[in-house]
Design a protein around this motif. Structure first.
Motif, PDB file in Angstrom:
ATOM      1  N   VAL A   1       0.829  -1.214   0.000  1.00 58.17           N
ATOM      2  CA  VAL A   1       0.000   0.000   0.000  1.00 58.17           C
ATOM      3  C   VAL A   1       0.864   1.264   0.000  1.00 58.17           C
ATOM      4  CG1 VAL A   1      -1.848   1.227   1.217  1.00 58.17           C
ATOM      5  CG2 VAL A   1      -1.820  -1.247   1.177  1.00 58.17           C
ATOM      6  N   TYR A   2       1.961   1.212   0.715  1.00 58.46           N
ATOM      7  CA  TYR A   2       2.790   2.421   0.827  1.00 58.46           C
ATOM      8  C   TYR A   2       3.956   2.423  -0.169  1.00 58.46           C
ATOM      9  CZ  TYR A   2       0.027   2.590   5.009  1.00 58.46           C
ATOM     10  OH  TYR A   2      -1.033   2.605   5.866  1.00 58.46           O
ATOM     11  N   LEU A   3       3.846   1.561  -1.168  1.00 57.75           N
ATOM     12  CA  LEU A   3       4.916   1.461  -2.167  1.00 57.75           C
ATOM     13  C   LEU A   3       4.995   2.760  -2.982  1.00 57.75           C
ATOM     14  CD1 LEU A   3       6.717  -0.968  -2.954  1.00 57.75           C
ATOM     15  CD2 LEU A   3       5.188  -1.363  -4.861  1.00 57.75           C
ATOM     16  N   GLN A   4       6.201   3.295  -3.119  1.00 62.60           N
ATOM     17  CA  GLN A   4       6.364   4.575  -3.828  1.00 62.60           C
ATOM     18  C   GLN A   4       6.550   4.373  -5.332  1.00 62.60           C
ATOM     19  OE1 GLN A   4       6.200   7.667  -2.337  1.00 62.60           O
ATOM     20  NE2 GLN A   4       5.605   6.536  -0.501  1.00 62.60           N
ATOM     21  N   ILE A   5       7.090   3.214  -5.703  1.00 62.65           N
ATOM     22  CA  ILE A   5       7.364   2.991  -7.128  1.00 62.65           C
ATOM     23  C   ILE A   5       6.189   2.282  -7.811  1.00 62.65           C
ATOM     24  CG2 ILE A   5       9.874   3.023  -7.234  1.00 62.65           C
ATOM     25  CD1 ILE A   5       9.838   0.045  -6.537  1.00 62.65           C
ATOM     26  N   THR A   6       6.078   2.535  -9.113  1.00 65.43           N
ATOM     27  CA  THR A   6       5.012   1.853  -9.873  1.00 65.43           C
ATOM     28  C   THR A   6       5.565   1.318 -11.199  1.00 65.43           C
ATOM     29  OG1 THR A   6       4.392   3.882 -10.975  1.00 65.43           O
ATOM     30  CG2 THR A   6       3.110   3.299  -9.023  1.00 65.43           C
ATOM     31  N   SER A   7       4.816   0.408 -11.758  1.00 66.75           N
ATOM     32  CA  SER A   7       5.152  -0.105 -13.084  1.00 66.75           C
ATOM     33  C   SER A   7       3.810  -0.434 -13.731  1.00 66.75           C
ATOM     34  CB  SER A   7       6.028  -1.356 -12.948  1.00 66.75           C
ATOM     35  OG  SER A   7       6.173  -1.973 -14.183  1.00 66.75           O
ATOM     36  N   PRO A   8       3.188   0.552 -14.423  1.00 64.54           N
ATOM     37  CA  PRO A   8       1.793   0.426 -14.865  1.00 64.54           C
ATOM     38  C   PRO A   8       1.441  -0.906 -15.533  1.00 64.54           C
ATOM     39  CG  PRO A   8       2.641   2.579 -15.392  1.00 64.54           C
ATOM     40  CD  PRO A   8       3.790   1.808 -14.854  1.00 64.54           C
ATOM     41  N   ASP A   9       2.274  -1.344 -16.498  1.00 63.47           N
ATOM     42  CA  ASP A   9       1.959  -2.585 -17.207  1.00 63.47           C
ATOM     43  C   ASP A   9       1.964  -3.780 -16.261  1.00 63.47           C
ATOM     44  OD1 ASP A   9       1.629  -1.270 -19.509  1.00 63.47           O
ATOM     45  OD2 ASP A   9       3.559  -1.801 -20.400  1.00 63.47           O
ATOM     46  N   LYS A  10       3.026  -3.850 -15.439  1.00 68.06           N
ATOM     47  CA  LYS A  10       3.126  -4.984 -14.506  1.00 68.06           C
ATOM     48  C   LYS A  10       2.002  -4.929 -13.479  1.00 68.06           C
ATOM     49  CE  LYS A  10       7.990  -6.092 -14.822  1.00 68.06           C
ATOM     50  NZ  LYS A  10       9.288  -6.099 -14.171  1.00 68.06           N
ATOM     51  N   ASP A  11       1.664  -3.705 -13.018  1.00 69.86           N
ATOM     52  CA  ASP A  11       0.602  -3.559 -12.018  1.00 69.86           C
ATOM     53  C   ASP A  11      -0.706  -4.162 -12.519  1.00 69.86           C
ATOM     54  OD1 ASP A  11       2.372  -2.332 -10.408  1.00 69.86           O
ATOM     55  OD2 ASP A  11       1.590  -0.304 -10.653  1.00 69.86           O
ATOM     56  N   LEU A  12      -1.012  -3.857 -13.777  1.00 66.44           N
ATOM     57  CA  LEU A  12      -2.260  -4.356 -14.355  1.00 66.44           C
ATOM     58  C   LEU A  12      -2.241  -5.890 -14.410  1.00 66.44           C
ATOM     59  CD1 LEU A  12      -4.825  -3.080 -15.607  1.00 66.44           C
ATOM     60  CD2 LEU A  12      -3.832  -3.537 -17.831  1.00 66.44           C
ATOM     61  N   ILE A  13      -1.091  -6.431 -14.802  1.00 65.65           N
ATOM     62  CA  ILE A  13      -0.990  -7.896 -14.894  1.00 65.65           C
ATOM     63  C   ILE A  13      -1.094  -8.521 -13.503  1.00 65.65           C
ATOM     64  CG2 ILE A  13       0.596  -9.804 -15.446  1.00 65.65           C
ATOM     65  CD1 ILE A  13       1.470  -8.184 -17.875  1.00 65.65           C
ATOM     66  N   ILE A  14      -0.427  -7.918 -12.516  1.00 64.49           N
ATOM     67  CA  ILE A  14      -0.468  -8.464 -11.149  1.00 64.49           C
ATOM     68  C   ILE A  14      -1.905  -8.451 -10.615  1.00 64.49           C
ATOM     69  CG2 ILE A  14       0.310  -8.105  -8.751  1.00 64.49           C
ATOM     70  CD1 ILE A  14       2.919  -6.880 -10.083  1.00 64.49           C
ATOM     71  N   LEU A  15      -2.590  -7.327 -10.873  1.00 58.42           N
ATOM     72  CA  LEU A  15      -3.990  -7.235 -10.419  1.00 58.42           C
ATOM     73  C   LEU A  15      -4.829  -8.331 -11.069  1.00 58.42           C
ATOM     74  CD1 LEU A  15      -6.205  -5.684  -8.875  1.00 58.42           C
ATOM     75  CD2 LEU A  15      -6.559  -4.328 -10.930  1.00 58.42           C
ATOM     76  N   ARG A  16      -4.597  -8.535 -12.373  1.00 53.89           N
ATOM     77  CA  ARG A  16      -5.357  -9.556 -13.078  1.00 53.89           C
ATOM     78  C   ARG A  16      -5.038 -10.960 -12.534  1.00 53.89           C
ATOM     79  NH1 ARG A  16      -9.726 -11.146 -14.234  1.00 53.89           N
ATOM     80  NH2 ARG A  16      -9.771 -12.908 -15.639  1.00 53.89           N
ATOM     81  N   LEU A  17      -3.755 -11.172 -12.187  1.00 57.73           N
ATOM     82  CA  LEU A  17      -3.352 -12.469 -11.616  1.00 57.73           C
ATOM     83  C   LEU A  17      -4.105 -12.716 -10.313  1.00 57.73           C
ATOM     84  CD1 LEU A  17       0.536 -12.413 -12.127  1.00 57.73           C
ATOM     85  CD2 LEU A  17      -1.096 -13.908 -13.270  1.00 57.73           C
ATOM     86  N   LEU A  18      -4.147 -11.674  -9.471  1.00 53.61           N
ATOM     87  CA  LEU A  18      -4.838 -11.818  -8.188  1.00 53.61           C
ATOM     88  C   LEU A  18      -6.329 -12.093  -8.402  1.00 53.61           C
ATOM     89  CD1 LEU A  18      -4.541 -11.643  -5.077  1.00 53.61           C
ATOM     90  CD2 LEU A  18      -5.233  -9.266  -5.262  1.00 53.61           C
ATOM     91  N   GLN A  19      -6.926 -11.348  -9.365  1.00 54.66           N
ATOM     92  CA  GLN A  19      -8.349 -11.561  -9.662  1.00 54.66           C
ATOM     93  C   GLN A  19      -8.598 -13.006 -10.106  1.00 54.66           C
ATOM     94  OE1 GLN A  19      -9.348  -8.630 -12.629  1.00 54.66           O
ATOM     95  NE2 GLN A  19     -10.042  -7.145 -11.084  1.00 54.66           N
ATOM     96  N   GLU A  20      -7.695 -13.496 -10.969  1.00 48.25           N
ATOM     97  CA  GLU A  20      -7.827 -14.862 -11.501  1.00 48.25           C
ATOM     98  C   GLU A  20      -7.713 -15.882 -10.359  1.00 48.25           C
ATOM     99  OE1 GLU A  20      -7.873 -14.996 -15.155  1.00 48.25           O
ATOM    100  OE2 GLU A  20      -8.700 -16.988 -14.775  1.00 48.25           O
ATOM    101  N   ILE A  21      -6.752 -15.645  -9.461  1.00 49.42           N
ATOM    102  CA  ILE A  21      -6.553 -16.575  -8.336  1.00 49.42           C
ATOM    103  C   ILE A  21      -7.791 -16.562  -7.425  1.00 49.42           C
ATOM    104  CG2 ILE A  21      -5.166 -16.992  -6.253  1.00 49.42           C
ATOM    105  CD1 ILE A  21      -2.754 -15.846  -7.898  1.00 49.42           C
ATOM    106  N   ILE A  22      -8.297 -15.349  -7.135  1.00 56.05           N
ATOM    107  CA  ILE A  22      -9.474 -15.240  -6.271  1.00 56.05           C
ATOM    108  C   ILE A  22     -10.690 -15.912  -6.936  1.00 56.05           C
ATOM    109  CG2 ILE A  22     -11.125 -13.579  -5.258  1.00 56.05           C
ATOM    110  CD1 ILE A  22      -8.710 -11.778  -4.648  1.00 56.05           C
TER     111      ILE A  22
END
Lengths: 263, 215
Positions: free
Chosen positions: A161-182
């Protein structure tokens, strides 16, 4: 003397021939090197195209998931609340002032709850902006949504939550991975407890999801290639040079550990 | 017959194609090379005229190499500048050639062929050509060598100046006549010129192809 001149002439002629052959070989070498470079370039371009197409698909899937959540929420929650409000208001008898006031108050409470739910839904509609705010917030939102259902006992340790760095493309993929797992957990696992752990360590993002559901035999799943979306999970992780460790056995729940170089 | 030497014919063809194709180029490269080809043509014929009449003509070549140095250096500069800023190395190269030329002027008669400058300039041109190849190979973008004008122009220069190294070094030591008046050195220069002008001709054709592709 004449013999000497002929020798030199012969030497010069031979040397000139050799000197002319050197550029020929040089050109052949450059041609071959350039061909390799061209192949490498085309391969890179191809991979970039694949990555972009995969990103597009991921974006569509995230949107689909959001829409599904909204549809479910509207039907199961807001819809029910408003139906109940209608029923309550219909049953108001204005002659019985005290009861009528109570029913109107109840209806007001229901409408307020509906407004609150709709606000939550509006937040969800901005799912993609949520990713722009950082993967930590997006994961948090996803977990909140899961928590709201109240079906699972959740243990969450989201340090992103308090992460200062971002990586838009990877973020989207990670979110999708979590959604898929859930999604997989909801559809197949029959779990009671879910443990989600996320953190960043030495430029590697860790995402661990453990549940105590019915589990499965991963080898059997590999042979079947049926998936439960596992193929797409593996493909996406490979795309961002990540690593996935899956531990599961029938009756013993499932644990998925993902490591992704980040940012 | 001596007016219509193979070198002259190759130069005429190359000059005509240069006028038709690269003269119209927006950059100065096309105009410089076309002018250089015109000067080479005139020099070749003037030298043949003087030679036939038994008049000494080596001084003419000493003047001609000034144009040769300028045109080839400019051409190489034009090709290399697409990858790096070549000004410093070109200034060093030009400085070395000028010093050699001045050294020749002070030490030898102008009626003798300036072989020292020709040898030094050949070495410098060869080094620049190799440097161009190095930049080409290390550049992250790839080029279609088959239709790349600069590549073939530089290749022609490399063949000519690298190939003439031995003739320059042993100049005057192997005056062997092969056919009639044609010495071995002359024959070597005919072959080198044919290679040079073939590469340049192909380079001009590549320019035309690229222009068509982009239009």
């Amino acid at each position: 003397m004449h013999n000497e001149t002929t020798k030199i002439a012969f030497l010069v002629a031979i040397a000139t021939m050799v000197f002319l052959l050197v550029p020929v070989f040089l050109i052949l070498y450059i041609r071959s090197y350039n061909r390799h470079k061209k192949n490498h370039f085309l391969e890179k371009q191809n991979m970039q195209q694949k990555f972009e197409s995969e990103m597009l698909q991921t974006r569509v899937e995230v949107q689909d998931q959001t829409m599904q959540s909204i549809a479910t929420e509207l039907h199961d929650n807001v819809g029910q609340l408003l139906s109940l409000t209608t029923l309550t208001l219909n049953s108001v008898n204005l002659n019985d002032g005290e009861k009528a006031k109570k029913k109107i108050d109840n209806s007001l409470a229901l409408v307020n709850k509906s407004i609150k739910e709709l606000r939550e839904l509006a937040k969800l509609l901005h799912g993609e902006q949520l990713v722009e705010n950082g993967i930590g917030h997006a994961i948090d939102q996803e977990i909140n949504w899961l928590n709201k259902a109240g079906t699972y006992e959740l243990k969450v340790n989201n340090q992103l939550v308090y992460l200062q760095i971002t990586s838009p493309d990877k973020d989207l993929i990670i979110l999708r991975l979590l959604q898929e797992i859930i999604n997989n957990i909801i559809k197949h696992a029959q779990a009671k407890q879910i443990h989600i752990d996320t953190y960043l360590e030495k430029n590697v993002l860790h995402l661990k999801v453990t549940e105590n559901g019915i589990g499965f035999d991963p080898n059997e799943m590999k042979i079947k290639k049926s998936g439960m979306g596992l193929n797409s999970i593996y493909k996406r992780i490979e795309m961002i040079n990540g690593k996935l460790v899956l531990n599961s056995a029938p009756g013993e729940g499932t644990s998925i550990s993902i490591e992704i170089p980040y940012p | 017959m001596r007016y219509l030497s193979p070198i002259f014919i190759a130069e005429v063809i190359c000059f005509i194609v240069a006028i038709a194709i690269i003269w119209k180029d927006k950059n100065a490269f096309g105009k410089v090379i076309t002018c250089y080809l015109a000067i080479a043509l005139v020099t070749e014929e003037a030298a043949a005229y003087l030679g036939i009449r038994g008049i000494h003509n080596l001084w003419l070549f000493n003047i001609y190499i000034i144009f040769e140095i300028s045109a080839i250096l400019y051409g190489l500069y034009h090709c290399i500048k697409k990858y790096v800023n070549p000004k410093p190395i070109f200034l060093i190269g030009l400085g070395t050639i000028i010093l050699t030329y001045i050294f020749f002027l002070f030490t030898q008669s102008f009626s003798q062929l300036n072989t020292v400058t020709i040898t030094v300039m050949s070495v410098i041109f060869t080094l620049f050509c190799l440097y161009y190849y190095y930049l080409l190979v290390t550049d992250e973008n790839f080029i279609e060598i088959r239709i790349h004008p600069e590549f073939w122009w530089v290749t022609g220069v490399l063949f000519y100046y690298f190939g003439s190294t031995m003739s320059n070094l042993f100049d005057g030591l192997f005056t062997v006549k092969l056919i009639g008046f044609a010495t071995l050195k002359y024959c070597i220069y005919i072959i080198l010129n044919l290679i040079l002008y073939s590469c340049w001709l192909y380079s001009f054709i590549c320019t035309m192809k690229q222009r068509k592709l982009h239009s």
